[in-house]
Enzyme design. Structure first.
Site, PDB file in Angstrom:
ATOM      1  N   ARG A  63      26.114  47.950  56.890  1.00 33.68           N
ATOM      2  CA  ARG A  63      25.705  49.306  56.507  1.00 33.68           C
ATOM      3  C   ARG A  63      26.389  50.327  57.409  1.00 33.68           C
ATOM      4  NH1 ARG A  63      25.248  48.221  52.122  1.00 33.68           N
ATOM      5  NH2 ARG A  63      25.985  46.200  52.847  1.00 33.68           N
ATOM      6  N   ASP A  82      25.110  44.965  37.858  1.00 33.62           N
ATOM      7  CA  ASP A  82      25.401  45.157  39.278  1.00 33.62           C
ATOM      8  C   ASP A  82      24.470  44.277  40.104  1.00 33.62           C
ATOM      9  OD1 ASP A  82      26.572  46.220  41.515  1.00 33.62           O
ATOM     10  OD2 ASP A  82      25.419  48.076  41.497  1.00 33.62           O
TER      11      ASP A  82
END
Length: 700
Positions: free
Chosen positions: A577, A194
């Site tokens: 975000r 990842d």
């Protein structure tokens, strides 16, 4: 290639589940690595929900944890003690300071922090101290090369590894031990990574060694979110993946499941100018969304008050304070917000402050445990030798170190031997104060093998004298005792393991904890966090504060195109975000380093105007800051408003002269309702924000 909020973790977890459930791959043949314990725990939980008991045996963890376990399993081949300590950032800094002292250098000659960063960067690139010295350029790097060499000697004497060593020694283990390499290649036949854009060279080589034969490698990453170049991450690992693995299948994940359409459009505007980026544009099934607000404040105190005012309204729209984050470029920017929140009684959590495992009493007690787990750990021994005070000063420790060296022992081993001998050639005073410490460590050694970890920590707390020390602390004793109780509670997770194994596992785990791992996700507290630390998180409402020149982008990036590109990606990360609401704030004036007067971030100009809702308030008298008439609207002698031209008079890079400040270079500028404003870097006066109408700049 997975954009922000497109389900990177989901892709890996479902791929793991598919391999096991549909392709009958054995769980122990799968390795998935990421960068934070928080991300690894989330991945592990998701796989468990998908597969239940069939998830057992899958190896999911961070690079550092995976390598630490690899090294402990093969400690003999790696030339290590199985109980080697792991030195965290604070420990590394302590070793660097010791190396400076041993070499007769002072912190004014070489910053310990800079030396630690240089050493860490070298290890990220698999460069030994010999190689670093060979290619050192300039006086500072030459001194760091000397420090690096002594630093490595000190680590070797302690039998410990720092974070960089975990990866480096694992790579070397695979390269130097064919049988170990064969074992892990056969075991980990399916490897998933990842956040691949954040890998450094050492991590890249580790993955390559594991996958060289079976080539069952799946990486997930986003070049637009590569923001860790300053700590060794190499974006080329992702961008050049297809060149190395020419048969790779590339899948683009462009649907965002997090943010509104408005937020994604704005974020794309900021990141799209990047040269060399992989072409992609995020889209969402969520239509519209609120405009992105831009709030101009007078100074940092006013900025904090404006954010606080908005927070008072949180709750009416179903958003909890725990759903809100205030993000900033540097940790120091949290101060005015903390002060405003304390005065207003607003709960907050500060991510990146002094974390639990970095508190003094916790570090001290952990050092006792490390001295027992590994008697050769001279760093931990140096920390606890006179804590609590036993009259053991620097001269006594130097005498002990010489006595130990003559016997080819570490100080921790020597002090135990001293307590068992009736006579020694140490000075009378040194023997008198050191002998009780040796007896204490010997008693703890004996108890460690037969006592549960929580009970052992309590034993150390009492027997060492630390309990009496905290009971005598009238100012913070109660708070510090609570921290010790919390440490004991944290250790209860390991009661099912044999005592020695429990201590080793516990010490490894606490060494690898990061700031974000301890973040609370369920409270009603506003999160204060840096843009770097916010990566991988999401919040319903995000404030990006200090969104101005010299902070975001940071002034250090002004002369380095690569750093400026990373600053642009950092702004993109912060924007993406946000789930529902995004607010930028910036100040016209700011104290501290740099210019007192500021311009809004250049990145705002990359966002389409129709997406922005600007909230500008008249500033106070700017003359007291030495700022030249920027806030006053330019009027002609009859008082009429002139029609301002939107063309800039002075372009970026233009060389100019000012009657007071001297010669300078235009860094950036804009044309607004008040006329043209430029930010100029002067040779002697630094960065100044000027109104062209009043400054009488002369082009050179």
């Amino acid at each position: 290639m997975a954009g922000a909020g497109s389900g990177k973790t989901r892709v890996i977890t479902y791929r793991i589940a598919y391999l096991i459930a549909e392709r009958n791959v054995a769980p122990w043949n799968i390795l998935a690595v990421t960068f934070t314990n928080k991300a690894a725990d989330e991945m592990r939980d998701r796989v468990a929900r998908l597969l239940a008991e069939r998830a057992g045996g899958v190896t999911i963890g961070t690079f550092h944890r995976t390598c630490a376990e690899m090294l402990r399993r093969n400690a003999a081949q790696a030339g290590l003690d199985r109980n080697f300590p792991i030195f965290d950032a604070a420990d590394q800094l302590a070793v660097v300071r010791t190396a400076l002292k041993d070499l007769g250098l002072t912190p004014t000659q070489v910053s310990p922090t800079a030396a630690r960063a240089g050493i860490s960067r070298a290890k990220d690139e698999l460069r030994t101290h010999f190689e670093y010295a060979e290619y050192a350029e300039g006086h500072i790097q030459e001194m760091i090369a000397r420090i690096y060499r002594r630093y490595e000697q000190l680590l070797t004497e302690s039998g410990g590894l720092d974070f960089g060593d975990l990866i480096v020694r694992a790579v070397n283990l695979l390269r130097d031990s064919p049988d170990v390499l064969d074992y892990y290649r056969n075991r980990f036949r399916f490897v998933m990574v990842d956040e691949y854009q954040d890998t450094n060279r050492a991590q890249y080589l580790l993955v390559r060694e594991l996958c060289k034969l079976h080539r069952n490698l799946c990486v997930v990453g986003d070049d637009d979110q590569s923001i860790y170049g300053w700590r060794g991450a190499d974006i080329r690992n992702l961008l050049e993946f297809e060149n190395e693995y020419t048969d790779a299948k590339v899948v683009k994940l462009e649907q965002n499941y997090r943010s509104t359409e408005m937020i994604l459009e704005a974020a794309h505007g900021v990141v799209s100018p990047l040269p060399g980026r992989k072409p992609k544009k995020l889209w969402t099934a969520r239509d519209g969304g609120d405009d992105i607000r831009v709030v101009e404040a007078y100074d940092e105190e006013d900025e904090a008050r404006r954010v606080l005012k908005e927070l008072r309204a949180v709750g009416s729209d179903g958003v909890r304070r725990g759903d809100v984050a205030i993000m900033y470029r540097t940790n120091a920017q949290s101060r005015p917000f903390e002060e405003a929140f304390v005065r207003a009684g607003v709960a907050y959590q500060l991510v990146g402050a002094t974390e639990f495992y970095q508190r003094r009493e916790i570090k001290d007690l952990l050092a006792y445990l490390r001295c027992v787990a590994n008697p050769r750990d001279s760093v931990s021994f140096g920390r606890i030798a006179n804590v609590p005070a036993r009259g053991i000063g620097a001269k006594t420790l130097d005498e002990l170190a010489r006595w130990a060296s003559w016997r080819s022992m570490a100080p921790g081993e020597a002090v135990r031997l001293l307590s068992q001998e009736s006579e020694s050639d140490l000075s009378t005073r040194a023997a008198r104060v050191l002998t009780p410490l040796g007896r204490l460590l010997t008693r703890l050694d004996e108890a460690a093998s037969a006592t549960s970890l929580p009970a052992f920590i309590q034993l150390v707390y009492r027997e060492s004298g630390y309990e009496a020390l905290l009971n005598e602390d009238e100012d913070r004793g109660e708070e510090r005792i609570d921290n010790v109780i919390e440490l004991v509670a944290a250790s209860t997770r390991y009661v099912g393991l044999p005592p020695a194994e429990a201590m080793t596992a516990f010490l490894q785990d606490v060494s690898l904890v990061s700031d974000v791992d301890r973040m609370r996700a369920d409270g009603d507290a506003v999160t204060l966090i840096t843009l770097h630390a916010a990566k991988g998180l999401e919040f319903r409402k995000v404030f990006i504060v200090g969104f101005e020149e010299e902070l975001c982008p940071h002034i250090r990036s002004f002369t380095d195109p690569a750093q400026m590109e990373e600053e642009r990606r950092l702004a993109y990360v912060g924007m993406t975000r946000a789930i529902d609401s995004l607010v930028f704030t910036y100040s016209r004036y700011r104290g501290g380093w740099g210019s007192s007067s500021r311009l809004a971030s250049r990145f705002l100009s990359d966002i389409p105007d129709e997406l922005l809702d600007r909230d500008r308030k008249p500033a106070r008298d700017s003359q007291r800051y030495g700022w030249i008439g920027v806030e006053n609207t330019v009027r002609d002698r009859q008082g009429a408003e002139p029609v301002a031209s939107m063309e800039r008079t002075f372009t970026d890079g233009a060389r100019v002269r000012h009657s007071i400040f001297g010669e300078g270079i235009v860094v950036t500028g804009k044309v607004g309702p008040g006329g043209e404003e430029v930010s100029v870097a002067f040779k002697t006066e630094g960065l100044k924000l000027l109104s062209v109408a009043f400054a009488n700049l002369e082009r050179i």
